[in-house]
Design an enzyme around this catalytic site. Sequence first.
Site, PDB file in Angstrom:
ATOM      1  N   ARG A  88     -12.895   3.544   7.847  1.00 25.86           N
ATOM      2  CA  ARG A  88     -12.530   4.924   7.716  1.00 25.86           C
ATOM      3  C   ARG A  88     -12.654   5.676   8.931  1.00 25.86           C
ATOM      4  O   ARG A  88     -11.730   6.625   9.345  1.00 25.86           O
ATOM      5  CB  ARG A  88     -13.216   5.682   6.645  1.00 25.86           C
ATOM      6  CG  ARG A  88     -12.622   5.073   5.271  1.00 25.86           C
ATOM      7  CD  ARG A  88     -13.111   5.559   3.751  1.00 25.86           C
ATOM      8  NE  ARG A  88     -12.941   5.197   2.778  1.00 25.86           N
ATOM      9  CZ  ARG A  88     -13.528   3.964   2.215  1.00 25.86           C
ATOM     10  NH1 ARG A  88     -14.622   3.626   2.610  1.00 25.86           N
ATOM     11  NH2 ARG A  88     -13.059   3.588   0.998  1.00 25.86           N
ATOM     12  N   ASP A 148     -14.643   6.899  -6.520  1.00 25.58           N
ATOM     13  CA  ASP A 148     -15.595   6.058  -6.457  1.00 25.58           C
ATOM     14  C   ASP A 148     -16.036   5.482  -7.622  1.00 25.58           C
ATOM     15  O   ASP A 148     -16.531   4.507  -8.196  1.00 25.58           O
ATOM     16  CB  ASP A 148     -16.772   6.504  -5.425  1.00 25.58           C
ATOM     17  CG  ASP A 148     -16.206   6.598  -3.970  1.00 25.58           C
ATOM     18  OD1 ASP A 148     -15.056   5.824  -3.541  1.00 25.58           O
ATOM     19  OD2 ASP A 148     -16.462   7.420  -2.937  1.00 25.58           O
ATOM     20  N   ARG A 151     -13.784   3.876  -9.964  1.00 25.72           N
ATOM     21  CA  ARG A 151     -13.839   2.205  -9.444  1.00 25.72           C
ATOM     22  C   ARG A 151     -15.063   1.516 -10.273  1.00 25.72           C
ATOM     23  O   ARG A 151     -14.822   0.606 -10.901  1.00 25.72           O
ATOM     24  CB  ARG A 151     -13.938   2.140  -8.177  1.00 25.72           C
ATOM     25  CG  ARG A 151     -12.738   2.154  -7.583  1.00 25.72           C
ATOM     26  CD  ARG A 151     -12.499   2.250  -5.784  1.00 25.72           C
ATOM     27  NE  ARG A 151     -11.262   2.122  -5.550  1.00 25.72           N
ATOM     28  CZ  ARG A 151     -10.737   2.748  -4.238  1.00 25.72           C
ATOM     29  NH1 ARG A 151     -11.729   3.279  -3.419  1.00 25.72           N
ATOM     30  NH2 ARG A 151      -9.685   3.001  -3.844  1.00 25.72           N
ATOM     31  N   HIS A 175     -18.129   9.196   1.684  1.00 23.62           N
ATOM     32  CA  HIS A 175     -17.138   8.176   1.267  1.00 23.62           C
ATOM     33  C   HIS A 175     -17.071   7.135   2.252  1.00 23.62           C
ATOM     34  O   HIS A 175     -16.197   7.060   2.982  1.00 23.62           O
ATOM     35  CB  HIS A 175     -15.705   8.907   1.194  1.00 23.62           C
ATOM     36  CG  HIS A 175     -14.831   8.168   0.557  1.00 23.62           C
ATOM     37  ND1 HIS A 175     -14.872   7.406  -0.758  1.00 23.62           N
ATOM     38  CD2 HIS A 175     -13.448   7.757   1.062  1.00 23.62           C
ATOM     39  CE1 HIS A 175     -13.601   6.619  -0.946  1.00 23.62           C
ATOM     40  NE2 HIS A 175     -12.767   6.962   0.035  1.00 23.62           N
TER      41      HIS A 175
HETATM   42  P1  A3D Z   1       0.799   7.630   3.942  1.00 23.95           P
HETATM   43  O1  A3D Z   1       1.413   6.815   2.832  1.00 23.95           O
HETATM   44  O2  A3D Z   1       1.039   6.822   5.424  1.00 23.95           O
HETATM   45  O3  A3D Z   1       1.008   9.152   4.032  1.00 23.95           O
HETATM   46  C1  A3D Z   1       0.738  10.080   4.871  1.00 23.95           C
HETATM   47  C2  A3D Z   1       1.728  10.976   5.053  1.00 23.95           C
HETATM   48  O4  A3D Z   1       1.292  12.161   6.116  1.00 23.95           O
HETATM   49  C3  A3D Z   1       2.964  10.408   5.874  1.00 23.95           C
HETATM   50  O5  A3D Z   1       4.302  10.759   4.726  1.00 23.95           O
HETATM   51  C4  A3D Z   1       3.180  11.458   6.987  1.00 23.95           C
HETATM   52  O6  A3D Z   1       4.495  11.546   7.584  1.00 23.95           O
HETATM   53  C5  A3D Z   1       2.390  12.442   6.687  1.00 23.95           C
HETATM   54  N1  A3D Z   1       1.918  13.341   7.742  1.00 23.95           N
HETATM   55  C6  A3D Z   1       1.614  12.940   8.989  1.00 23.95           C
HETATM   56  N2  A3D Z   1       1.316  13.923   9.959  1.00 23.95           N
HETATM   57  C7  A3D Z   1       1.474  15.021   9.251  1.00 23.95           C
HETATM   58  C8  A3D Z   1       1.592  16.226   9.673  1.00 23.95           C
HETATM   59  N3  A3D Z   1       1.300  16.830  10.912  1.00 23.95           N
HETATM   60  N4  A3D Z   1       2.012  17.382   8.718  1.00 23.95           N
HETATM   61  C9  A3D Z   1       2.514  16.863   7.725  1.00 23.95           C
HETATM   62  N5  A3D Z   1       2.527  15.600   7.096  1.00 23.95           N
HETATM   63  C10 A3D Z   1       2.016  14.785   7.979  1.00 23.95           C
HETATM   64  O7  A3D Z   1      -0.889   7.320   3.894  1.00 23.95           O
HETATM   65  P2  A3D Z   1      -1.232   7.669   2.293  1.00 23.95           P
HETATM   66  O8  A3D Z   1      -0.656   8.653   1.472  1.00 23.95           O
HETATM   67  O9  A3D Z   1      -1.818   6.256   1.859  1.00 23.95           O
HETATM   68  O10 A3D Z   1      -2.937   8.185   2.746  1.00 23.95           O
HETATM   69  C11 A3D Z   1      -3.201   9.088   3.452  1.00 23.95           C
HETATM   70  C12 A3D Z   1      -4.490   9.520   3.660  1.00 23.95           C
HETATM   71  O11 A3D Z   1      -5.328   9.586   2.572  1.00 23.95           O
HETATM   72  C13 A3D Z   1      -5.107   8.839   4.625  1.00 23.95           C
HETATM   73  O12 A3D Z   1      -5.871   9.396   5.693  1.00 23.95           O
HETATM   74  C14 A3D Z   1      -5.854   7.779   3.753  1.00 23.95           C
HETATM   75  O13 A3D Z   1      -6.765   7.171   4.428  1.00 23.95           O
HETATM   76  C15 A3D Z   1      -6.475   8.852   3.049  1.00 23.95           C
HETATM   77  N6  A3D Z   1      -6.715   8.179   1.610  1.00 23.95           N
HETATM   78  C16 A3D Z   1      -8.157   8.793   1.315  1.00 23.95           C
HETATM   79  C17 A3D Z   1      -8.871   8.396  -0.004  1.00 23.95           C
HETATM   80  C18 A3D Z   1     -10.124   8.756  -0.655  1.00 23.95           C
HETATM   81  O14 A3D Z   1     -10.484   8.132  -1.594  1.00 23.95           O
HETATM   82  C19 A3D Z   1     -10.708   9.938   0.229  1.00 23.95           C
HETATM   83  C20 A3D Z   1      -8.185   7.566  -0.761  1.00 23.95           C
HETATM   84  C21 A3D Z   1      -6.618   7.051  -0.267  1.00 23.95           C
HETATM   85  C22 A3D Z   1      -6.192   7.542   0.854  1.00 23.95           C
END
Ligand code: A3D
Length: 323
Positions: A88, A148, A151, A175
């Site tokens: 991460r 967490d 899970r 995390h």
């Molecule tokens: P993804 O499906 O790639 O979606 C991310 C979105 O963010 C995309 O649609 C991008 O276009 C958008 N984006 C990027 N830059 C910008 C900006 N400047 N302004 C507005 N939108 C923007 O990723 P995801 O949805 O799978 O994951 C998103 C984030 O959540 C990542 O950093 C993951 O690591 C995190 N995440 C955290 C957890 C936790 O348990 C903490 C769990 C799952 C995902």
Amino acid sequence: MRLKVGIIGAGNVGGTCAQRILERDLADVALVDVVDGLAAGKALDLAEAAPIEGHDRQIAGATSYDILAGAQVVVITAGLARKPGMSRSDLLDANAKILASIVPQVKTHAPDAILITVTNPLDIMTHLTWKLSGFPTSRVIGMAGVLDAARFRYFLAQRLKVSVKEVSAIVLGGHGDSMVPLPRYTTVAGVPLASLLPAEEVERLIQRTREGGAEVVTLLKAGSAFYAPASAVADMAQAIVRDEHRRLPCCAYLTGQYGLNDLFCGVPVTLSARGVEEVIELTLTDAERAALHRSAQEVRKDVAALAASPPHPGPLPSGERVG
Ligand code: A3D
């Protein structure tokens, strides 16, 4: 007054959060993404499901932050997700830049909202959200512990062949791989876990919980988990918009609790319409406390790395795929 949840990032987690919130009939949703048409398209698709799902919630999607006006909660999911082999923390620089371009806009358009950060690396991105927003610490929370703990609860329910509803668990710490599931505070229909499973088996399931995110990343090959993370966000958003005073493990700001100061880290909190009402301090054994401090130390390393090179708002490194 209509309830509204803003969601920044309409990717896997953001889009699924929107779906969960609408289908739980919790609030209207405003979805924002930097990619033209992505938030608007997902919003229209979700809206067209409303007659079938049977809710009358409104959903808007745009590249502009104006649609956040009046939101009680804003969830930040924008940023890169992990790929196989990435930790991460590998996401730190790119996602810090993204948050630096987002949070000031959220502050302008939803100045009274409670912010839930989801972007990884979670604890440090929550810290950064707080710094960039200037909001009181009670209105900035990170989502990790609910996921967490879910899970861990799922793995235990499968092993013990009981309903997931019977299993209650707490996970403390950052995390990451150093998170601290607490078997001593884990019960199955009120019965302590230690009387149900041998310690080695509990340890095996704890390890699987620590690696829960990576297990999904490895299977998916592109992208990371999003169904369970979105459910966890929906639970937190529900606790806030319905003023439920739920006790949930969240990434919250510590001011001396557990011997930790000036740090966002996973702890149980009471969550209500005012955000974090209080951090709940559990009595820990020396070993549990040492594990929590080791985990907090990992978070501090990221805080120090970020302080050494603060983010400037800007586009993603060239060639990065974000969707
Ligand atoms: P993804 O499906 O790639 O979606 C991310 C979105 O963010 C995309 O649609 C991008 O276009 C958008 N984006 C990027 N830059 C910008 C900006 N400047 N302004 C507005 N939108 C923007 O990723 P995801 O949805 O799978 O994951 C998103 C984030 O959540 C990542 O950093 C993951 O690591 C995190 N995440 C955290 C957890 C936790 O348990 C903490 C769990 C799952 C995902």
